[in-house]
Scaffold this motif. Structure first.
Motif, PDB file in Angstrom:
ATOM      1  N   THR A   1      87.944  29.934  45.216  1.00 14.29           N
ATOM      2  CA  THR A   1      88.128  31.182  45.949  1.00 14.29           C
ATOM      3  C   THR A   1      89.562  31.672  45.751  1.00 14.29           C
ATOM      4  N   GLU A   2      89.711  32.985  45.595  1.00 14.02           N
ATOM      5  CA  GLU A   2      91.058  33.542  45.470  1.00 14.02           C
ATOM      6  C   GLU A   2      91.374  34.372  46.705  1.00 14.02           C
TER       7      GLU A   2
ATOM      8  N   HIS B   1      85.126  27.222  49.482  1.00 11.26           N
ATOM      9  CA  HIS B   1      84.148  26.667  48.542  1.00 11.26           C
ATOM     10  C   HIS B   1      83.441  27.753  47.728  1.00 11.26           C
ATOM     11  N   LEU B   2      83.799  29.011  47.938  1.00  8.69           N
ATOM     12  CA  LEU B   2      83.109  30.123  47.285  1.00  8.69           C
ATOM     13  C   LEU B   2      83.759  30.409  45.936  1.00  8.69           C
ATOM     14  N   LYS B   3      83.312  29.712  44.946  1.00 12.63           N
ATOM     15  CA  LYS B   3      83.913  29.753  43.619  1.00 12.63           C
ATOM     16  C   LYS B   3      83.921  31.169  43.046  1.00 12.63           C
ATOM     17  N   GLY B   4      85.123  31.655  42.721  1.00 16.27           N
ATOM     18  CA  GLY B   4      85.265  32.943  42.059  1.00 16.27           C
ATOM     19  C   GLY B   4      85.287  34.147  42.973  1.00 16.27           C
ATOM     20  N   VAL B   5      85.033  33.974  44.273  1.00 19.03           N
ATOM     21  CA  VAL B   5      85.059  35.106  45.204  1.00 19.03           C
ATOM     22  C   VAL B   5      86.508  35.440  45.556  1.00 19.03           C
ATOM     23  N   LYS B   6      86.859  36.728  45.542  1.00 20.91           N
ATOM     24  CA  LYS B   6      88.209  37.167  45.860  1.00 20.91           C
ATOM     25  C   LYS B   6      88.207  37.843  47.230  1.00 20.91           C
ATOM     26  N   ILE B   7      89.041  37.331  48.131  1.00 22.69           N
ATOM     27  CA  ILE B   7      89.098  37.845  49.497  1.00 22.69           C
ATOM     28  C   ILE B   7      90.506  38.366  49.772  1.00 22.69           C
TER      29      ILE B   7
ATOM     30  N   ALA C   1      90.672  47.017  45.865  1.00 22.04           N
ATOM     31  CA  ALA C   1      90.164  47.308  44.524  1.00 22.04           C
ATOM     32  C   ALA C   1      90.143  46.046  43.679  1.00 22.04           C
ATOM     33  N   ASP C   2      90.995  45.109  44.004  1.00 21.76           N
ATOM     34  CA  ASP C   2      91.074  43.875  43.230  1.00 21.76           C
ATOM     35  C   ASP C   2      90.415  42.709  43.958  1.00 21.76           C
ATOM     36  N   ALA C   3      89.741  42.988  45.058  1.00 26.58           N
ATOM     37  CA  ALA C   3      89.081  41.942  45.841  1.00 26.58           C
ATOM     38  C   ALA C   3      87.616  42.284  46.020  1.00 26.58           C
TER      39      ALA C   3
ATOM     40  N   ARG D   1      84.036  45.905  51.667  1.00 26.71           N
ATOM     41  CA  ARG D   1      83.378  45.436  50.447  1.00 26.71           C
ATOM     42  C   ARG D   1      84.029  46.229  49.324  1.00 26.71           C
ATOM     43  N   GLY D   2      84.875  45.578  48.522  1.00 27.55           N
ATOM     44  CA  GLY D   2      85.689  46.328  47.575  1.00 27.55           C
ATOM     45  C   GLY D   2      86.579  47.281  48.339  1.00 27.55           C
ATOM     46  N   GLN D   3      86.577  48.556  47.952  1.00 29.06           N
ATOM     47  CA  GLN D   3      87.407  49.553  48.641  1.00 29.06           C
ATOM     48  C   GLN D   3      86.664  50.247  49.780  1.00 29.06           C
ATOM     49  N   GLU D   4      85.413  49.891  49.986  1.00 29.26           N
ATOM     50  CA  GLU D   4      84.607  50.577  50.992  1.00 29.26           C
ATOM     51  C   GLU D   4      84.693  49.873  52.346  1.00 29.26           C
ATOM     52  N   VAL D   5      85.029  50.629  53.375  1.00 31.78           N
ATOM     53  CA  VAL D   5      85.037  50.081  54.728  1.00 31.78           C
ATOM     54  C   VAL D   5      83.591  49.917  55.190  1.00 31.78           C
TER      55      VAL D   5
END
Length: 688
Positions: A582-583, A610-616, A630-632, A648-652
Motif C-alpha cells: 500500500t502507498e 495489506h492492500l497491495k498497490g492501492v494508493k491512499i 489525482a495520484d491516489a 475516489r480519485g479526484q471525486e468527492v
C-alpha cells in the motif's frame, strides 16, 4: 530535441544559479545547499510556534516556513518573529500562502520570504475543463497580472524573497485545460508568474516543482531548467522536495528517490524533506542527502564523456528511430540520449522473467551468510512454518537469491530462484535450477552456459566493443551492472547509454554495494542511486550488497539482509516501477491541518497496509487534497474540525463524515469498488 537539463551527465557540477537574498542567509549562487522545514503548530499559537521553530533550528533548519491561511495569521508572524529575535534566533522566516493574496501582501512586509502557489493564488479550483482561445487565455493572464503585481511590488520594496512553488496536486483549471496534468503544465504554471516578476524587474525568486509522484516531480524540475535556458530567463535557484512523501522508511526512500536524483545532476539550492512526522525529524534527512555531495567532485573518478560513434553518425535520424526505440539523438556531456522529461522504460529482450514487460526483479545477496537454514529465508520475504512444513511468500518476497560459492543445501520454495558463482555451478554439475553468475573473463572464455539464463558482471570499463557484440547476440544473458565510483549513479547511467548506443537489448540488474555506511545512509544512498536510474526507465532488477562488511554474527546478517530486501522493494515502489504494498500519500502537517496527521496515518496504515498497490491520500486540509487525489486511488481529507471528506480519485464521494466513522466508511468505499480484501496473517516462521 534539446534534452539538456544539467551542467553535465558525467561529471559532478552544481548548476550555478542566481543568488537570492533571504534575510542574512543567501541561497543559490556559490552558497551551500540549504536545509529547511515547516512548522506544524497553529500559527496563532505564538509561543508554540516559537518553541517548535527553535527545535527545528537546533535540528539543522536554516529556513523555517510558517503557514498564513488568513490575514490574522499573517499578522501574527510579526509576534512570532519578535519573540524569536528576542531569544537570539535570526533564522529567516517564510510565509506559506494559499488562496489569500491579502495575507501574502501583509506577510511580505514582515518575513524574509513568501511562498505562493500559482495554482491557487489568483484562481479558484473547480475542476472545470475550459476551452480557451489564445485571446481568452491571454486575458486570464492579464487578470492574474493585476492580482499578483501588488505582491511583487511589495516584495521588491521590502527586499523580501519569493518562492513560486508549483504543486502537481493544485494546478489551476486554466493550466489543466491547456496543458493537462503534466510536468509541462507544472512548469508553465510557474513561468506565467515568473514572467510577471521579470516585467517588474523583480528577480529575488526561487522556484519549485513539487509532486508526490517522483517521476512527475523529477521530470518537471528538469523541464523547468531546460525552459529557463531556452527562454533566456535568469537561472533561478531551485527548492527541491517530494510533497506528501509519507512517513518512516517509505517517506525517506521516496524523498531520496526524487531529491537525490536531482542532486546527482547538480540541481537544487535548498531541500525540504516532507515527512508525516515532527518537523525537527526532517532536517537531518535533508542534511544527509545534501552532505553526500560536499566532496563529490574531488572524490569521484572521471567518467568518459558521452561520445557519438562513427556508426551512429552514419545513420540517419529516421533509421535510428526505426532501429532502436530507446535512442533519442546524438548525445554529449549535457544532452541526454533518452528523453529526461517523459518516462519510457528501456526496451529489452525477455530473458526468463527479466526484461521485456516483466516488473523489475529483486535479488537478495546471501553469498556471505554461513549455514543457510529454512528459517533464514525470512530475510528474503519467504517464511517457513515448521508446523505446516511449507513456505509462505510475503508481498516483499525476493525473486532470486544469490548464494555465491555456497549453493543452498535444500530445495527452495516456489517463487524463489537461485544464482551461484560460475565455478560453483560447474562444480555442482551445472544443475538446471541454478543460474550461473560469470565474471567478464569467464564470459569471454565462452565455456559451458545455462541454456536459459546466465548472469554476467559488467561495469562501464568492461563494456568494450567485443563484449557489447557478444552480449547483443546472447539471448540468455542478463547483465549485473556495478561500479566502484563515488559518482555511482551517473557512471551506471553512462553504462546504460553505452548499451543503448550499441543496441544491446539485454536486461540489466543494478548492483550497488554499501560496505561502511549506517543503515540510514544506505537507505538514502541506495534510493538515490537505484531510484534515479529507474525514473529514467533504466533497470530490470536490483541487488543491494554488503559483501565488503566485516564478519558479524548470523542474526545480525539476517537483520541486514531483511532490511536490504525491504529497501529494494521500497525503491521500486517509490520509483513507480513495481507496486508491492500500500502507498500512503500523506502530507507532513502544518498549521492548517485539521486532525493529528501522524496518529491518523498510523491508524489508516494499521487497517489497510495489506492492500497491495492501492494508493491512499491522507491530507490534513483542503489546500492540496483534491489535486493530490489525482495520484491516489482513495483520499481522506480534513474539511473541518472532526470532519472528513472521502475521495475516489479526484471525486468527492462523501462529505463531512465524522472523524470517528471515516476509516470504516473509507473501507466500505473500497468494498463497493471490489478492492477490499481481508487481512491474512502469515504463520510465524519457526526453524525446522
Amino acid at each position: 530535441m534539446n534534452t539538456t537539463y544539467c551542467p553535465s551527465l558525467t561529471e559532478y557540477k552544481r548548476r550555478l544559479s542566481r543568488e537570492v537574498k533571504i534575510g542574512d542567509l543567501p541561497m543559490g549562487g556559490l552558497n551551500p545547499i540549504r536545509v529547511q522545514s515547516m512548522t506544524t503548530v497553529d500559527t496563532m499559537d505564538t509561543l508554540g510556534s516559537v518553541e517548535q521553530t527553535l527545535r527545528m533550528v537546533e535540528a539543522g533548519c536554516e529556513y523555517v516556513r510558517i503557514t498564513a491561511p488568513s490575514v490574522k495569521e499573517a499578522q501574527n508572524l510579526l509576534e512570532i518573529k519578535k519573540e524569536l529575535r528576542k531569544r537570539g534566533c535570526t533564522v529567516p522566516l517564510i510565509a506559506d500562502i494559499h488562496f489569500t493574496p491579502n495575507a501574502a501582501e501583509l506577510a511580505a512586509r514582515i518575513v524574509e520570504k513568501v511562498r505562493v502557489n500559482p495554482g491557487n493564488y489568483a484562481d479558484k479550483k473547480k475542476f472545470d475543463l475550459i476551452e480557451y482561445t489564445d485571446a481568452s487565455y491571454a486575458a486570464e493572464v492579464d487578470r492574474i497580472r493585476e492580482r499578483f503585481r501588488p505582491l511583487v511590488q511589495i516584495c521588491k520594496q521590502y527586499g523580501t524573497a519569493m518562492r513560486i512553488g508549483t504543486n502537481h496536486g493544485s494546478l489551476s483549471d486554466r493550466i489543466l485545460s491547456r496543458y493537462g496534468d503534466t510536468p509541462l503544465g507544472m512548469v508553465e504554471s510557474a513561468l506565467e508568474f515568473l514572467r510577471l516578476c521579470e516585467e517588474e524587474n523583480y528577480y529575488n525568486v526561487v522556484l519549485s516543482m513539487k509532486a508526490s509522484n517522483t517521476q512527475v516531480m523529477v521530470q518537471a524540475y528538469r523541464l523547468l531548467v531546460q525552459k529557463l535556458d531556452a527562454e533566456g530567463l535568469q537561472p533561478y535557484p531551485l527548492h527541491l522536495g517530494v510533497t506528501e512523501a509519507g512517513e518512516a522508511e517509505d517517506g525517506r526512500i521516496k524523498s531520496a528517490v526524487g531529491i537525490g536524483t536531482l542532486l546527482e545532476d547538480g540541481l537544487g539550492d535548498t531541500v525540504r524533506v516532507s515527512l508525516t512526522e515532527a518537523p525537527e525529524a526532517e532536517a537531518p534527512v535533508a542534511k544527509a542527502l545534501i552532505d553526500r555531495y560536499t566532496h563529490r567532485a574531488e572524490q569521484a573518478d572521471p567518467i568518459p564523456d558521452l561520445a557519438v560513434s562513427s556508426e551512429l553518425l552514419a545513420d540517419s535520424s529516421e533509421q535510428n528511430e526505426a532501429d532502436s526505440p530507446n535512442r533519442n539523438e546524438a548525445n554529449s556531456s549535457k544532452n541526454s540520449p533518452i528523453n529526461p522529461f517523459q518516462y519510457h522504460r528501456r526496451v529489452t529482450r525477455e530473458v526468463l522473467n527479466f526484461g521485456g514487460l516483466n516488473v523489475p526483479r529483486v535479488v537478495v545477496d546471501f553469498s556471505r551468510l554461513p549455514g543457510l537454514e529454512y528459517a533464514d529465508l525470512r530475510a528474503a520475504g519467504h517464511l517457513y512454518s515448521a508446523f505446516l512444513d511449507k513456505f509462505q511468500m510475503s508481498d516483499l518476497g525476493a525473486d532470486y537469491l544469490y548464494s555465491g560459492q555456497r549453493p543452498v543445501p535444500f530445495m527452495l520454495p516456489n517463487g524463489l530462484r537461485e544464482l551461484v558463482d560460475y565455478s560453483a555451478w560447474l562444480d555442482a554439475g551445472q544443475r538446471p535450477e541454478h543460474y550461473p553468475v560469470l565474471t567478464q573473463d569467464e564470459y569471454a572464455a565462452a565455456g559451458a552456459r545455462h541454456p536459459t539464463l546466465n548472469f554476467v558482471f559488467q561495469n562501464l570499463a568492461s563494456l568494450t566493443p567485443p563484449t557489447l557484440a557478444q552480449l547483443r547476440q546472447d539471448a540468455t544473458a542478463v547483465i549485473i551492472l556495478y561500479t566502484d565510483n563515488a559518482h555511482a549513479m551517473p557512471e551506471i547511467r553512462r553504462a546504460f547509454f553505452e548499451l543503448l548506443n550499441h543496441d544491446v537489448p539485454n536486461p540489466v540488474v543494478v548492483n550497488r554495494q554499501y560496505p561502511a555506511l549506517t543503515p540510514e545512509q544506505t537507505q538514502l544512498y541506495a534510493a538515490t542511486d537505484v531510484g534515479g536510474l529507474l525514473l529514467d526507465g533504466l533497470g530490470d532488477g536490483v541487488v543491494l550488497s554488503t559483501e565488503l562488511l566485516p564478519e558479524r554474527p548470523k542474526a545480525e546478517w539476517l537483520t541486514v539482509l531483511d532490511q536490504l530486501n525491504q529497501l529494494s522493494f521500497g525503491i521500486l515502489q517509490a520509483a513507480r516501477t513495481r507496486m508491492s504494498k500500500t502507498e500512503y500519500i500523506s502530507c507532513p502537517s502544518c498549521g492548517r491541518t485539521l486532525f493529528d496527521l501522524q496518529e491518523t496515518t498510523a491508524m489508516i496504515r494499521q487497517r489497510t497496509d495489506h492492500l497491495k498497490g492501492v494508493k491512499i491520500g491522507i491530507m490534513g486540509c483542503i489546500v492540496n487534497g483534491p489535486g493530490e487525489m489525482a495520484d491516489a486511488d482513495y483520499g481522506y481529507v480534513g474539511v473541518g474540525k472532526g470532519k472528513i471528506a472521502l475521495y475516489r480519485g479526484q471525486e468527492v464521494i462523501k462529505k463531512s463524515v465524522p472523524e470517528a466513522q471515516a476509516v470504516d466508511q473509507l473501507i466500505d468505499l473500497m468494498r463497493e469498488d471490489g478492492r477490499w480484501v481481508e487481512k491474512e496473517f502469515l504463520e510465524e516462521p519457526v526453524a525446522g
